[in-house]
Design a protein around this motif. Structure first.
Motif, PDB file in Angstrom:
ATOM      1  N   GLU A  27      15.713 -20.106  -9.089  1.00 29.86           N
ATOM      2  CA  GLU A  27      16.204 -20.354 -10.431  1.00 29.86           C
ATOM      3  C   GLU A  27      15.112 -20.888 -11.356  1.00 29.86           C
ATOM      4  N   LYS A  28      14.057 -21.444 -10.773  1.00 32.29           N
ATOM      5  CA  LYS A  28      12.970 -22.002 -11.575  1.00 32.29           C
ATOM      6  C   LYS A  28      11.872 -20.984 -11.877  1.00 32.29           C
ATOM      7  N   THR A  29      12.002 -19.775 -11.296  1.00 33.29           N
ATOM      8  CA  THR A  29      10.959 -18.753 -11.496  1.00 33.29           C
ATOM      9  C   THR A  29      10.995 -18.290 -12.948  1.00 33.29           C
ATOM     10  N   SER A  30       9.802 -18.269 -13.577  1.00 32.75           N
ATOM     11  CA  SER A  30       9.713 -17.821 -14.968  1.00 32.75           C
ATOM     12  C   SER A  30       8.813 -16.613 -15.136  1.00 32.75           C
ATOM     13  N   ASN A  31       7.871 -16.418 -14.228  1.00 37.31           N
ATOM     14  CA  ASN A  31       6.938 -15.291 -14.311  1.00 37.31           C
ATOM     15  C   ASN A  31       7.027 -14.466 -13.022  1.00 37.31           C
ATOM     16  N   VAL A  32       7.152 -13.172 -13.155  1.00 41.72           N
ATOM     17  CA  VAL A  32       7.236 -12.261 -12.009  1.00 41.72           C
ATOM     18  C   VAL A  32       6.195 -11.174 -12.182  1.00 41.72           C
ATOM     19  N   LEU A  33       5.389 -10.974 -11.155  1.00 43.64           N
ATOM     20  CA  LEU A  33       4.374  -9.916 -11.165  1.00 43.64           C
ATOM     21  C   LEU A  33       4.902  -8.732 -10.364  1.00 43.64           C
ATOM     22  N   LEU A  34       5.021  -7.583 -10.993  1.00 38.07           N
ATOM     23  CA  LEU A  34       5.486  -6.379 -10.318  1.00 38.07           C
ATOM     24  C   LEU A  34       4.294  -5.569  -9.809  1.00 38.07           C
ATOM     25  N   GLU A  35       4.353  -5.191  -8.521  1.00 36.19           N
ATOM     26  CA  GLU A  35       3.316  -4.342  -7.939  1.00 36.19           C
ATOM     27  C   GLU A  35       3.973  -3.061  -7.432  1.00 36.19           C
ATOM     28  N   SER A  36       3.460  -1.947  -7.833  1.00 36.96           N
ATOM     29  CA  SER A  36       3.940  -0.645  -7.369  1.00 36.96           C
ATOM     30  C   SER A  36       2.752   0.111  -6.802  1.00 36.96           C
ATOM     31  N   ALA A  37       2.855   0.562  -5.542  1.00 42.06           N
ATOM     32  CA  ALA A  37       1.697   1.145  -4.862  1.00 42.06           C
ATOM     33  C   ALA A  37       2.072   2.468  -4.216  1.00 42.06           C
ATOM     34  N   SER A  38       1.078   3.254  -3.970  1.00 46.76           N
ATOM     35  CA  SER A  38       1.219   4.512  -3.240  1.00 46.76           C
ATOM     36  C   SER A  38       0.245   4.495  -2.075  1.00 46.76           C
ATOM     37  N   PHE A  39       0.712   4.916  -0.903  1.00 45.28           N
ATOM     38  CA  PHE A  39      -0.107   4.900   0.298  1.00 45.28           C
ATOM     39  C   PHE A  39      -0.301   6.328   0.806  1.00 45.28           C
ATOM     40  N   HIS A  40      -1.420   6.548   1.449  1.00 45.10           N
ATOM     41  CA  HIS A  40      -1.727   7.877   1.981  1.00 45.10           C
ATOM     42  C   HIS A  40      -0.753   8.182   3.115  1.00 45.10           C
ATOM     43  N   PHE A  41       0.119   9.157   2.909  1.00 41.64           N
ATOM     44  CA  PHE A  41       1.230   9.358   3.847  1.00 41.64           C
ATOM     45  C   PHE A  41       0.766   9.799   5.226  1.00 41.64           C
ATOM     46  N   LEU A  42      -0.339  10.556   5.322  1.00 42.91           N
ATOM     47  CA  LEU A  42      -0.812  10.969   6.641  1.00 42.91           C
ATOM     48  C   LEU A  42      -1.305   9.781   7.450  1.00 42.91           C
ATOM     49  N   PHE A  85       7.297   6.097   3.224  1.00 43.10           N
ATOM     50  CA  PHE A  85       5.967   6.482   2.744  1.00 43.10           C
ATOM     51  C   PHE A  85       5.362   7.614   3.574  1.00 43.10           C
ATOM     52  N   SER A  86       5.804   7.780   4.837  1.00 41.62           N
ATOM     53  CA  SER A  86       5.246   8.861   5.649  1.00 41.62           C
ATOM     54  C   SER A  86       5.721  10.229   5.163  1.00 41.62           C
ATOM     55  N   ARG A  87       6.762  10.264   4.321  1.00 38.76           N
ATOM     56  CA  ARG A  87       7.228  11.540   3.775  1.00 38.76           C
ATOM     57  C   ARG A  87       6.364  11.992   2.602  1.00 38.76           C
ATOM     58  N   GLY A  88       5.623  11.087   2.017  1.00 37.81           N
ATOM     59  CA  GLY A  88       4.744  11.446   0.906  1.00 37.81           C
ATOM     60  C   GLY A  88       5.337  11.094  -0.442  1.00 37.81           C
ATOM     61  N   VAL A  89       4.616  10.292  -1.222  1.00 36.88           N
ATOM     62  CA  VAL A  89       4.988   9.938  -2.594  1.00 36.88           C
ATOM     63  C   VAL A  89       3.762  10.199  -3.471  1.00 36.88           C
ATOM     64  N   HIS A  90       3.922  10.969  -4.507  1.00 34.12           N
ATOM     65  CA  HIS A  90       2.793  11.312  -5.363  1.00 34.12           C
ATOM     66  C   HIS A  90       2.346  10.067  -6.132  1.00 34.12           C
ATOM     67  N   PRO A  91       1.033   9.821  -6.225  1.00 38.03           N
ATOM     68  CA  PRO A  91       0.546   8.628  -6.952  1.00 38.03           C
ATOM     69  C   PRO A  91       0.982   8.583  -8.412  1.00 38.03           C
ATOM     70  N   GLU A  92       1.205   9.758  -9.041  1.00 34.07           N
ATOM     71  CA  GLU A  92       1.596   9.761 -10.446  1.00 34.07           C
ATOM     72  C   GLU A  92       2.985   9.136 -10.668  1.00 34.07           C
ATOM     73  N   LEU A  93       3.751   8.993  -9.593  1.00 37.71           N
ATOM     74  CA  LEU A  93       5.092   8.406  -9.720  1.00 37.71           C
ATOM     75  C   LEU A  93       5.058   6.884  -9.697  1.00 37.71           C
ATOM     76  N   VAL A  94       3.907   6.281  -9.376  1.00 38.42           N
ATOM     77  CA  VAL A  94       3.822   4.816  -9.276  1.00 38.42           C
ATOM     78  C   VAL A  94       4.087   4.134 -10.624  1.00 38.42           C
ATOM     79  N   PRO A  95       3.447   4.537 -11.737  1.00 40.72           N
ATOM     80  CA  PRO A  95       3.753   3.871 -13.023  1.00 40.72           C
ATOM     81  C   PRO A  95       5.213   4.039 -13.448  1.00 40.72           C
ATOM     82  N   LEU A  96       5.789   5.186 -13.155  1.00 33.97           N
ATOM     83  CA  LEU A  96       7.193   5.387 -13.505  1.00 33.97           C
ATOM     84  C   LEU A  96       8.099   4.423 -12.748  1.00 33.97           C
ATOM     85  N   ALA A  97       7.777   4.188 -11.466  1.00 32.01           N
ATOM     86  CA  ALA A  97       8.579   3.260 -10.674  1.00 32.01           C
ATOM     87  C   ALA A  97       8.437   1.836 -11.193  1.00 32.01           C
TER      88      ALA A  97
END
Length: 487
Positions: free
Chosen positions: A6-21, A40-52
């Motif tokens: 309840e005291k949290t005021s700042n939250v840092l969001l991290e969105s990452a993409s990992f090499h699925f192979l 992640f082993s199914r594959g996520v395109h890096p361009e989708l990281v900012p959208l997430a």
């Protein structure tokens, strides 16, 4: 527990993409499956990281009243190049067999979020959206999408432009499969054994020693040479099966390896081996507690006869065999067109012993080994069928007294020679020695079937044909007809 309170005021969001192979290999190597590794082993395109990341921030603003700071920190050292595919409509026509307008292809691809550019009247250039990691084969994948959306039911039926090639059969394989079917129909089961053995396993057969094909680098001390016979391996398999059951009916078709003089490679003919032992049929409650008889020489001979009849072999004869691995007096040699193709009979008692043979116990074991290639070479390409006759058959028996050592096959041959066109079947149904039969003689009784294709036979016609058979048996075999002395 979450680190947000309840005291949290700042939250840092991290969105990452990992090499699925790399994720997949590591998960498999360390056996550490998890929800994240599966995703992640199914594959996520890096361009989708900012959208997430943008979507997560928008949800926090909408539901928690958060204030979203401007800008993002992006660490993206090796950006993916957009995948661009050129698609020719001629290729669409070739694979789908239909004339699809260029405008329709553009409409479908744009609906699937492709960026499409017309190059000319027959070609378009499509940029693949980041989320379509399945597009790997270029134009073929785009054509698959076109067919899927356009509708498989709308694809026209198209015949092959070229005629089918002429079908060529494999006669050797077809005949081999025919042999398998015939033996299986007789109640036998097929076994497969090693082609590698040691010379000592073949010595109990008592056959002349021959040079074996030796392995330069054997993987086991009991697999050092190529086999020259099938029977020893099948007898070993029989011994193992007899530890669990009293009835064994096995056959094997396989190659043997025979060195020939100075030839660099051995001959590899196919052989057929059969082993039988046990009771003729399982116990049955309606038999009144009587045990079924044991398999004997004539059961094995019946299987051999069924085989040669099923292959439509002509001029088949059975002669006494002197094979050292068979019991004297209970062994036969199969001849086709006068050439021996193998032997069968009761296995010699010496081979039943554990020390001198194959540890089969004190039982009757029937065995056969035939040169299958020699047998199949004589199978005719064509054979005749006799149509069924609508006229009723006439059944008559004949019993004759002949010398005790006369082969029944010779009697059958003379009956057929005298029977003419009206004789349709000859079957031996009784052999008798004893009271009423002179010493050194035996009585053979045959069931004869007379029939014509176009009419019902009269008593006069049947009697005439029957007398001809009796006269020939008297003159050629010096036989006497039983029952004449009472007339």
């Amino acid at each position: 527990e979450t680190e947000v309170s309840e005291k949290t005021s700042n939250v840092l969001l991290e969105s990452a993409s990992f090499h699925f192979l790399s994720i997949r290999r590591t998960m498999k190597a360390l056996n550490l499956p998890s929800e994240a590794s599966a995703r992640f082993s199914r594959g996520v395109h890096p361009e989708l990281v900012p959208l997430a990341a943008g979507r997560a921030a928008a949800m926090m603003q909408e539901f928690a009243g958060a204030t979203v700071c401007q800008g993002i920190v992006d660490c993206y050292p090796l950006p993916y190049r957009p995948q661009v595919v050129e698609l020719r409509m001629a290729e669409v026509r070739r694979l789908l067999g239909l004339e699809m307008p260029l405008s329709e292809a553009v409409r479908i691809l744009e609906a699937l979020e492709f960026q499409v550019e017309k190059v000319n009247a027959d070609t378009l250039r499509a940029t693949v959206p980041p989320h379509r990691l399945d597009i790997q084969e270029g134009p073929a994948d785009l054509i698959e999408d076109l067919a899927r959306i356009y509708g498989y039911d709308r694809l026209p039926e198209t015949l092959l432009a070229e005629p089918l090639p002429r079908q060529l059969g494999n006669r050797a394989l077809e005949l081999e499969e025919r042999v398998r079917d015939l033996l299986a129909a007789c109640g036998l089961q097929e076994a497969y054994t090693y082609s590698l053995t040691i010379p000592e396993r073949e010595e109990p057969l008592g056959l002349p020693r021959g040079e074996h094909v030796k392995l330069l680098n054997p993987i086991s001390s009991d697999r050092v040479v190529m086999r020259r016979h099938l029977l020893p391996s099948l007898l070993e398999v029989t011994a193992e099966n007899l530890k669990h059951t009293e009835d064994v009916r096995l056959f094997e078709i396989g190659f043997v390896y025979l060195l020939q003089g100075d030839q660099p490679l051995p001959d590899e003919p196919r052989h057929l081996s059969i082993v039988l032992t046990g009771r003729r049929q399982p116990e049955f409650w309606a038999d009144g507690g009587k045990a079924a008889g044991m398999l004997d020489f004539f059961d094995l001979k019946g299987i051999i006869e069924s085989l040669v009849q099923g292959l439509h072999l002509q001029e088949v004869a059975y002669r006494r065999s002197s094979a050292p691995w068979l019991h004297p007096g209970q062994a036969a040699e199969v001849q086709v067109n006068g050439e021996p193709v193998g032997s069968f009979g009761v296995l010699h008692p010496r081979l039943l012993d554990r020390k001198t043979g194959y540890d089969l116990g004190s039982r009757v074991v029937l065995a056969a080994e035939l040169d299958l290639d020699a047998l199949l070479r004589r199978v005719p390409a064509r054979f005749k069928y006799r149509p069924f006759s609508y006229a009723p058959p006439v059944l008559q028996d004949i019993a004759i007294i002949v010398d005790g050592d006369l082969e029944a096959e010779k009697v059958v041959k003379e009956i057929w020679a005298a029977g003419g066109e009206l004789l349709r079947d000859v079957r031996l149904f009784d052999v008798y020695r004893g009271e009423g039969i002179p010493p050194g003689k035996k009585s053979l009784a045959y069931a004869l079937t007379y029939q014509a294709d176009d009419r019902t036979l009269t008593d006069k016609e049947v009697s005439k044909a029957h007398r001809k058979i009796e006269e020939r048996l008297r003159s050629v075999l010096k036989a006497s007809i039983r029952g004449e002395e009472r007339q």
